[in-house]
Each structure stands twice: as C-alpha cells, then as structure tokens.
Scaffold this motif. Structure first.
Motif, PDB file in Angstrom:
ATOM      1  N   LEU A 733       0.848  -1.184   0.000  1.00  0.00           N
ATOM      2  CA  LEU A 733       0.000   0.000   0.000  1.00  0.00           C
ATOM      3  C   LEU A 733       0.886   1.237   0.000  1.00  0.00           C
ATOM      4  CD1 LEU A 733      -2.870   1.241   0.260  1.00  0.00           C
ATOM      5  CD2 LEU A 733      -2.535   1.195   2.749  1.00  0.00           C
ATOM      6  N   ASN A 734       0.711   2.080  -1.019  1.00  0.00           N
ATOM      7  CA  ASN A 734       1.486   3.313  -1.164  1.00  0.00           C
ATOM      8  C   ASN A 734       0.527   4.486  -1.349  1.00  0.00           C
ATOM      9  OD1 ASN A 734       3.818   1.615  -1.316  1.00  0.00           O
ATOM     10  ND2 ASN A 734       3.496   1.388  -3.516  1.00  0.00           N
ATOM     11  N   ALA A 735       0.953   5.657  -0.963  1.00  0.00           N
ATOM     12  CA  ALA A 735       0.110   6.842  -1.123  1.00  0.00           C
ATOM     13  C   ALA A 735       0.984   8.077  -1.244  1.00  0.00           C
ATOM     14  CB  ALA A 735      -0.851   6.992   0.053  1.00  0.00           C
ATOM     15  N   THR A 736       0.448   9.092  -1.958  1.00  0.00           N
ATOM     16  CA  THR A 736       1.158  10.355  -2.171  1.00  0.00           C
ATOM     17  C   THR A 736       0.207  11.520  -1.933  1.00  0.00           C
ATOM     18  OG1 THR A 736       2.504   9.295  -3.887  1.00  0.00           O
ATOM     19  CG2 THR A 736       2.582  11.689  -3.774  1.00  0.00           C
ATOM     20  N   PHE A 737       0.700  12.558  -1.312  1.00  0.00           N
ATOM     21  CA  PHE A 737      -0.045  13.804  -1.145  1.00  0.00           C
ATOM     22  C   PHE A 737       0.892  14.947  -1.526  1.00  0.00           C
ATOM     23  CE2 PHE A 737      -0.981  17.599   1.335  1.00  0.00           C
ATOM     24  CZ  PHE A 737      -2.333  17.791   1.072  1.00  0.00           C
ATOM     25  N   ALA A 738       0.405  15.881  -2.345  1.00  0.00           N
ATOM     26  CA  ALA A 738       1.247  16.995  -2.789  1.00  0.00           C
ATOM     27  C   ALA A 738       0.436  18.291  -2.833  1.00  0.00           C
ATOM     28  CB  ALA A 738       1.833  16.703  -4.167  1.00  0.00           C
ATOM     29  N   TYR A 739       1.092  19.397  -2.539  1.00  0.00           N
ATOM     30  CA  TYR A 739       0.470  20.728  -2.611  1.00  0.00           C
ATOM     31  C   TYR A 739       1.452  21.661  -3.317  1.00  0.00           C
ATOM     32  CZ  TYR A 739      -2.298  24.787  -1.296  1.00  0.00           C
ATOM     33  OH  TYR A 739      -3.084  25.917  -1.341  1.00  0.00           O
ATOM     34  N   ARG A 740       0.937  22.365  -4.303  1.00  0.00           N
ATOM     35  CA  ARG A 740       1.785  23.226  -5.146  1.00  0.00           C
ATOM     36  C   ARG A 740       1.417  24.691  -4.943  1.00  0.00           C
ATOM     37  NH1 ARG A 740       2.584  21.151 -11.104  1.00  0.00           N
ATOM     38  NH2 ARG A 740       3.656  19.585  -9.842  1.00  0.00           N
ATOM     39  N   PHE A 741       2.454  25.522  -4.737  1.00  0.00           N
ATOM     40  CA  PHE A 741       2.283  26.964  -4.541  1.00  0.00           C
ATOM     41  C   PHE A 741       2.808  27.692  -5.776  1.00  0.00           C
ATOM     42  CE2 PHE A 741       3.020  24.990  -0.463  1.00  0.00           C
ATOM     43  CZ  PHE A 741       2.083  25.570   0.385  1.00  0.00           C
ATOM     44  N   GLU A 742       2.061  28.674  -6.224  1.00  0.00           N
ATOM     45  CA  GLU A 742       2.564  29.589  -7.242  1.00  0.00           C
ATOM     46  C   GLU A 742       3.381  30.675  -6.556  1.00  0.00           C
ATOM     47  OE1 GLU A 742       2.339  29.344 -10.446  1.00  0.00           O
ATOM     48  OE2 GLU A 742       1.005  27.591 -10.509  1.00  0.00           O
ATOM     49  N   ILE A 743       4.570  30.941  -7.093  1.00  0.00           N
ATOM     50  CA  ILE A 743       5.455  31.930  -6.487  1.00  0.00           C
ATOM     51  C   ILE A 743       5.351  33.234  -7.282  1.00  0.00           C
ATOM     52  CG2 ILE A 743       7.867  32.485  -5.980  1.00  0.00           C
ATOM     53  CD1 ILE A 743       8.377  29.550  -5.583  1.00  0.00           C
ATOM     54  N   PRO A 744       5.154  34.346  -6.625  1.00  0.00           N
ATOM     55  CA  PRO A 744       5.092  35.639  -7.337  1.00  0.00           C
ATOM     56  C   PRO A 744       6.348  35.855  -8.186  1.00  0.00           C
ATOM     57  CG  PRO A 744       4.415  35.898  -5.050  1.00  0.00           C
ATOM     58  CD  PRO A 744       4.942  34.508  -5.182  1.00  0.00           C
ATOM     59  N   GLY A 745       6.157  36.280  -9.397  1.00  0.00           N
ATOM     60  CA  GLY A 745       7.276  36.504 -10.297  1.00  0.00           C
ATOM     61  C   GLY A 745       7.638  35.287 -11.131  1.00  0.00           C
ATOM     62  N   GLY A 746       6.888  34.197 -10.964  1.00  0.00           N
ATOM     63  CA  GLY A 746       7.146  32.999 -11.769  1.00  0.00           C
ATOM     64  C   GLY A 746       7.727  31.870 -10.940  1.00  0.00           C
ATOM     65  N   GLY A 747       7.522  30.673 -11.400  1.00  0.00           N
ATOM     66  CA  GLY A 747       8.043  29.507 -10.712  1.00  0.00           C
ATOM     67  C   GLY A 747       7.013  28.877  -9.795  1.00  0.00           C
ATOM     68  N   GLU A 748       7.330  27.690  -9.309  1.00  0.00           N
ATOM     69  CA  GLU A 748       6.426  26.937  -8.452  1.00  0.00           C
ATOM     70  C   GLU A 748       7.201  26.294  -7.306  1.00  0.00           C
ATOM     71  OE1 GLU A 748       2.871  25.368 -11.400  1.00  0.00           O
ATOM     72  OE2 GLU A 748       4.639  24.112 -11.066  1.00  0.00           O
ATOM     73  N   LEU A 749       6.503  26.099  -6.216  1.00  0.00           N
ATOM     74  CA  LEU A 749       7.048  25.392  -5.067  1.00  0.00           C
ATOM     75  C   LEU A 749       6.060  24.296  -4.699  1.00  0.00           C
ATOM     76  CD1 LEU A 749       9.257  25.304  -2.806  1.00  0.00           C
ATOM     77  CD2 LEU A 749       7.694  26.707  -1.451  1.00  0.00           C
TER      78      LEU A 749
END
Length: 789
Positions: A733-749
């Motif tokens: 049993l495997n699982a993944t959780f992810a949350y993505r932020f937009e960074i002002p001026g471009g790019g992602e975290l």
C-alpha cells in the motif's frame, strides 16, 4: 567494521543543501516541462515524429522527442512503451533505478539492499534488457552481477522511457527483452525560456533517515546553452518489519553523489554539445558472507574447507561490513540536426567515453575490483520519404576493456612469504570487446495501418590479453630447482615454464567471436477514436556476455561458485564440452491493444517468446559446510519459453478523479537436450522469475492539491529452480499527497509526502539473489520540497 555514515555525512548533506539553495539550480524534476512535452506530442506531425526534428525547436518538446530514440510516436509503436515523467516520476523516485520503476506494468526488480537494484522486464533482467542514457548505452558493470549498481541518479532525470519487448534492432542483443532510456538534460537541446531555468529538491525519508538534495540550472548566452546539475544522498540501514527478527537491515546503507556539466550550440536546425558526468557511491552488501571465499572445486564436487593449497583468503571472522566503493566518469557528445544533407531529414550523433571502477571491500580486505573503460560512438541518418517509406540507417562502434571477473582475493595476489617457487598471473584479467553494429529501420503508412521493418547485424570479438606473469624462485633454493627442472625443460626451464603457463591461460580462456543478426516486422492498425492494435514479430540473436562465457570462481555477493560456457571442460570432464559459439535466439510475438484520449484509456500487451539456447546458471550442487549455503552453478544453454500479459486500464470519472487497474504475469517453460542426467532440466525451472501482480490506483487532483493511493498484490511464486525456495506473496500500500504553490514573479514550489509499504508488510522479492537476507523496506514516508523557476 562499521561504516562511518552518521555525523560527517549529515554535515556534507547540510553543506550541499545550502549550496544548492543559494545557487537556485534547476530541478532534478522539471515536472511542468515534461507535462507540456507530453501534451505537445499529440500535435506533432507524422514527419516530425519520424525525423525527430521537433526536439531542436522548443524547450518544451525536448524531453519526449529525445525519448523517440526507442521509436517514433508512442501511439504508433508496435510494442508497449511507457514514459514516466512529471509529477509521477518525481514522487516515485528512489535511490536506485530498480526501486523507482518497480510496480509499473511488466516491471519488477531484483533488489540488493538500498545500493543496487536492477529492473526486471517481462521476467528477465540484464543482460537481456538495455539501459540507455539519451539513446546511448550506459556502460557500467550492472549486467555482470546483481550487486553492481546501475550508474544513474533518478533525481537528475527528466523522464524514463520503458519499452517492453525486443528493442534489439537499434541496440543489439542486450535489448532482446526491452530497453529503458534515461532522459536527462546534461546536454541542452533548446535555449531556456527567459535565458535561465532551474529548480532544486530536498528530501527526507523516515525509513532510512534519507537526506537528499538535488538540483540543476540551464542558462544561455546567445546560441550557447550551459548546464550544471548535482545531487547528494545519504541513507542509513533501512527499517524492516519486526517479523524479520530485527528492526533494521544490516548493511543496507548507501551514500551517493553525482554532478555534471554540459554545454551545447543551438541553431534553428538542431544542436551539438558535450557533457562531463561524475558519479560516486558507497553502499552495503546485505547477505554477503566471506566464509565461502575458501570454496573450491574438485571436478564436479564443491568443497568449502581449507586444505593444502586451498586456503581461506580472508582468515578473519565473518562479522565485517562488506561494501562497494564506486566511481564513474563519463564524457558524452550529442548532436541532432535537420536538413543538413540532401535527402537526409535528420542526423543524430551519440559518442561517449566511460571510465568506471568500483572496489569491493570486506572489513580490512579488498577482495575485488571491477573496471570498465569504453569508447562508443553511433550515428543515425533518417532519410526523407522515399517510395512512401521513412527510415533510419545507423552505425555503432564500441571498444571496451573490462576487468574484475573471477577475482575475490585481491588482497592476497602474488607469491606468499613461504613460497619457494611460485608462478601465476597478477590481476587485472582484462576482456577486450570490439563491436560493430549496423541497423536499419523503415516505416510506412498504408491508410490506417503503420508498418515498421527493422534489422541489425553485429560483429563482436572478445580477446583476452596476457596478464602480467609473476615467477618467484627462492634464491636459497634455486640450485635445487635447477637440478629438478633442467632435465625436464632444459637450462632455460624458467622461460619454458613461463611460455607454457601463458599458453595454458589462453587455452583455458579462449577468445570468442559472435555475429548476431536480428530482424523484426511490426504493424499498427489505428482503428478510430483513439483505439489501435499492434502486432510485432521479432527474431533476435544475443551473444553471451563476459560472465556467461568466462566465469570461473566464487561470486561472494551471490554466495555461488560459477563456471561459464567456455570453462566447463576445464572444471570437469563430466560437464558439457566448453563452448564459445553459443548464440541465444529468441522468436517473439507481441500483441498490443491501446486506447488513447477520452475518459477510458488503456495499453495491454500479450507476448510469447521461444528461446533456443537460453543461457542460464544451472545448479550442480549446494554446499553448506561453512554454515552459509554456497551454490555450485554451471552456465548451460537450453530451450525456454516465456508467455505473459501486462498493462493498465484507466478511467477518468472527471478531470479530478481517475482510477487505474494494472497488472502483469509471465509464465515460463524449460526444456533441455543435455545428456548428463544431473544437468537435465526436466525437473528444473528458470531461476528468479517474478510472480504475477495485480493492483489499482486512485488519482485525485483539484487546484493546487493532488493525491494518489495505490495498492497492489504480488502473488506467491512456487515454480522455482532447484536451488530456490518458494516465495510468499505480499500486498503493498502506497500513497502520495502533494500541494503546489505559485510563487510571485514565476516559478512553483511543491511540498509532498510519499508513503510506501504503509501496512508494514514483511515482503521478500523472488527475483533477488539474496531475497531471504534482504527483504523490502518496511513502512517509510519521504517528505520532499521542490522549487522550479
């Protein structure tokens, strides 16, 4: 001996993490780049897919088009192909390639702790699957033994392309059962948007206290693009369920680092560039024992006790840590150009120089060292449509020198202090391989049907140079030896004995020549509405590798004494006659059904493969004299067959919810024409065949959130070789959780958590040489942070 990995390694990790954060290098993931590339694929024209020219134009298309080194557009491939990229690759990545790909349809692994694991495709692993880097051979020594790592860092890959079925037409007999293409950005193929692009990633794993950092950056000055990337990972012994008898697996630690620098000149018609890559690693060998270093043979009998000239090469307790210290340097030349010559749509160049070395160390003793120095070059010319056909003519030349086989007492080579007369050879024992390959692939569409014809011819020669010979005579006893040997060999008896020893060496280990030929025909019927069916027929010849031919001695990592095809008569007059002319010949049928686009998508492959002279190591006997079982294995050639099914079916209930069912199964049969009843295969089976597997995955996505949960069951394997034991099934049993932020001026975290074996099952992998000593990891969660710009 204990391996020093704690505080100094942590300090190096923190320093590396800080350096990468300050440099803000490009992502080891490049997730959004690969996602856009996948989307662009469907819009490319048939001519672009055939010529591969689309990749030189935009940075977004670069990854998938590079993957076309295994073929053209995935939808028209006659064989099953899966591209692992973007978030899926980012979340699945582990420290080794085998662990990263394990669980994909038709792909298992033969694990060796945390430091080495090789992919198993449709029941077979190296040397029957090829590992490529951007369409060029990797040239490590992973095909020689399962404890040898595949030299790559999955954290620095943009995508991984897996072809199930014979890719040998482009890449020779080593790809008879499939090919895995590692797609990276070391040599930029396009100028980055805005002049610079990059990202970095930090990871922490709970199950082995993994601390990993990786990153890269690509920048442009005019038409020149520069690239730099690096990674560092430190992993302690990993946790295993308490049912194993301990909470951590001894000697399953690993420490690795990698960095690369590259540059390329990019024009409207293509690019040409070069890169330098250095990989280093130290990792433990779980299940290793040096007690059987004393094992030797008396004809057909394996004897594991010291006596006479057969001494224990270690002479120390078997409680030391055994580990591998690896270093690899590689220089790559890559180029792709469109419309440079009349009638030629695309020219692809791949050249490389590899300098690989690893030492195998047991406590204070250096017991083996493997090296591989290889020059390789290939050129592919894709012609423009001619009589309706578009095709590629390729030429490959390889010159390599390999050493390390049959040496497990490197710390004791040469004459001993008590020797009065000693004559022998000093390592390294080199095997020089020269190979020329010529191949042609032609494709044409007849309405909704795409036809592909392909053929490859190789000319391969392995030569064994004479090693350094030592001849030691005790000066105080030389007169005595003169009186003994002069009547037999004359006054020049020393030189006579030297010449006879050299002559015997080449008689025992003769040169070999093989000229394999492979051909295939495939057809894809593009039915309608995304449905297609593909049929592929292939006849593939594979020459035996160095271990299969010349093995003669202990392999302490796998607890076995091995005798190769060219050494059998030397080992015993009762064994089959020594041979260097064996050619493994596989006749394969693949049937693939696909549906692309819309809520329902699937790719399911059925295959059958008959193999004449299938080469594998067969049991002669098992010796338990030291308390650690040691198998006496003889490489033989028998007829075998493989039949199976693999694939996946998915359905999207909405843009946010998708369910996928996947699985695979391979069945085998073994026959033999050996006269010797003790080697007859009627009661034997092929070793390390993976069991069947069935699983399901739920993918969820909504705005910045994404998650998946996956469960698969690996069934028990009870059809085993004579020296194997049945392996119980297990659930994962495997699982993944992810949350993505937009960074002002471009790019992602992005921050993510990936949990594996969440039920903490005690699981053994049947494909592993050390399955009982090296179970899979227990419950573990990897926490990660990715930043791209």
């Amino acid at each position: 001996m204990t391996f020093p990995i704690s505080s100094p390694a942590r300090g190096r990790w923190l320093a590396t993490a800080a350096a990468i954060a300050l440099l803000a290098p490009a992502s080891a993931l490049a997730a959004d780049t690969t996602e856009d590339a996948d989307a662009d694929t469907a819009e490319e024209t048939a001519e672009e897919a055939a010529t591969g020219t689309a990749g030189a134009r935009t940075a977004r298309a670069d990854i998938v088009v590079t993957g076309r080194s295994l073929g053209s557009d995935q939808a028209t491939q006659p064989l099953p192909v899966q591209v692992l990229s973007g978030d899926e690759l980012a979340h699945r990545r582990r420290g080794t390639l085998g662990e990263t790909l394990d669980g994909l349809p038709g792909v298992h692994m033969d694990n060796f702790g945390a430091g080495a694991s090789r992919p198993v495709i449709r029941g077979q692993t190296m040397p029957r699957i090829a590992i490529l880097t951007d369409g060029a051979d990797l040239f490590d020594v992973a095909s020689v033994s399962p404890d040898h790592a595949i030299v790559t860092d999955p954290l620095l890959l943009d995508a991984i392309e897996i072809q199930r079925g014979p890719a040998a037409i482009r890449y020779g007999g080593s790809a008879v059962n499939g090919a895995i293409n590692l797609i990276d950005g070391k040599v930029p193929k396009a100028l980055p948007d805005g002049g610079i692009a990059g990202a970095y990633e930090l990871r922490y794993g709970t199950g082995d206290q993994e601390m990993t950092t990786a990153g890269r950056v690509t920048a442009a000055i005019g038409p020149i693009a520069f690239h730099a990337e690096g990674s560092y990972s430190d992993r302690e012994n990993y946790e295993v369920p308490d049912a194993f008898g301990t909470d951590r697996l001894r000697d399953s630690f690993g420490e690795s680092s990698s960095y690369a620098f590259g540059a390329s000149w990019i024009t409207d018609s293509g690019y040409i560039g070069a890169s330098y890559t250095r990989n280093e690693a130290e990792y433990g060998l779980p299940g290793h024992s040096h007690l059987n270093g004393v094992c030797h043979t008396h004809g057909r009998d394996l004897h594991c006790a010291a006596h006479g000239d057969y001494e224990d090469p270690f002479g120390s307790p078997d409680d030391h840590t055994a580990y591998i210290d690896l270093k690899s340097e590689r220089v790559d030349l890559r180029g792709d150009f469109a419309d440079l010559l009349p009638g030629i749509a695309n020219i692809r160049l791949r050249g490389s120089y590899t300098d690989y070395v690893h030492s195998e160390i047991d406590g204070p003793a250096l017991f083996s060292r493997y090296t591989n120095e290889v020059w390789d070059g290939r050129i592919e010319l894709t012609h423009k449509p001619l009589f309706g056909f578009t095709g590629t003519l390729g030429l490959q030349y390889t010159d390599g020198t390999f050493s390390g086989l049959n040496v497990s007492d490197l710390h004791q080579v040469g004459p001993g202090p008590d020797d009065a007369l000693a004559i022998g050879f000093l390592p390294p024992f080199e095997y020089v391989t020269e190979n020329i390959g010529l191949f042609l692939v032609e494709r044409r569409s007849f309405g909704p049907v795409d036809i592909e014809l392909a053929a490859r011819k190789d000319w391969r020669e392995i030569t064994l140079p004479t090693p350094e010979l030592y001849f030691w005579v005790d000066p105080e006893r030389e007169a005595i030896f003169d009186r003994i040997f002069e009547p037999l060999y004359g006054p020049d008896w020393k030189n006579v004995m030297r010449e006879r020893r050299i002559e015997a060496y080449h008689e025992d280990s003769p040169d070999s020549q093989h000229n394999p030929f492979s051909a295939s025909i495939g057809a894809t019927w593009n039915i309608a509405n995304g449905y297609s069916a593909a049929l592929s027929l292939a006849r593939t010849e594979r020459a035996p590798n160095v271990r299969e031919l010349y093995a003669y001695g202990n392999n302490l990592a796998t607890n076995s004494y091995e005798v190769g095809l060219a050494q059998s008569s030397r080992a015993s007059m009762y064994f089959p006659e020594s041979r260097t002319d064996v050619m493994e010949t596989a006749k394969t049928v693949n049937l693939t059904f696909r549906k692309a686009g819309g809520p329902l998508e699937f790719e399911v492959g059925l295959f059958h493969q008959d193999v004449d002279d299938y080469i594998f190591a067969r049991l002669v006997e098992t010796e338990t004299e030291t308390g650690v079982p040691h198998h006496y294995l003889l490489y033989t050639a028998s007829d075998a067959s493989f039949t199976g099914i693999d694939g996946q079916v998915s359905y999207a209930f909405s843009p946010e919810v998708r369910v996928t069912v996947f699985g695979d199964y391979v069945g085998t049969d073994l026959t033999s024409e050996e006269v010797d009843v003790d080697l007859d295969a009627s009661d034997d089976n092929l070793p390390r065949i993976p069991p069947g597997r069935l699983g399901a995955r739920l993918d969820l996505a909504g705005g910045p959130l994404s998650a998946d949960i996956e469960y698969y069951h690996t069934f028990a394997q009870e059809k085993v070789a004579l020296y194997e034991t049945p392996t119980d099934g297990y659930g994962m049993l495997n699982a993944t959780f992810a949350y993505r932020f937009e960074i002002p001026g471009g790019g992602e975290l992005e921050v993510y958590a990936r949990g594996t074996n969440l039920t903490n099952q005690l699981a053994y992998v049947h494909t592993s040489f050390v399955k009982d000593q090296s179970p899979l990891r227990g419950r573990s969660v990897v926490l990660g942070l990715r930043h791209s710009f």
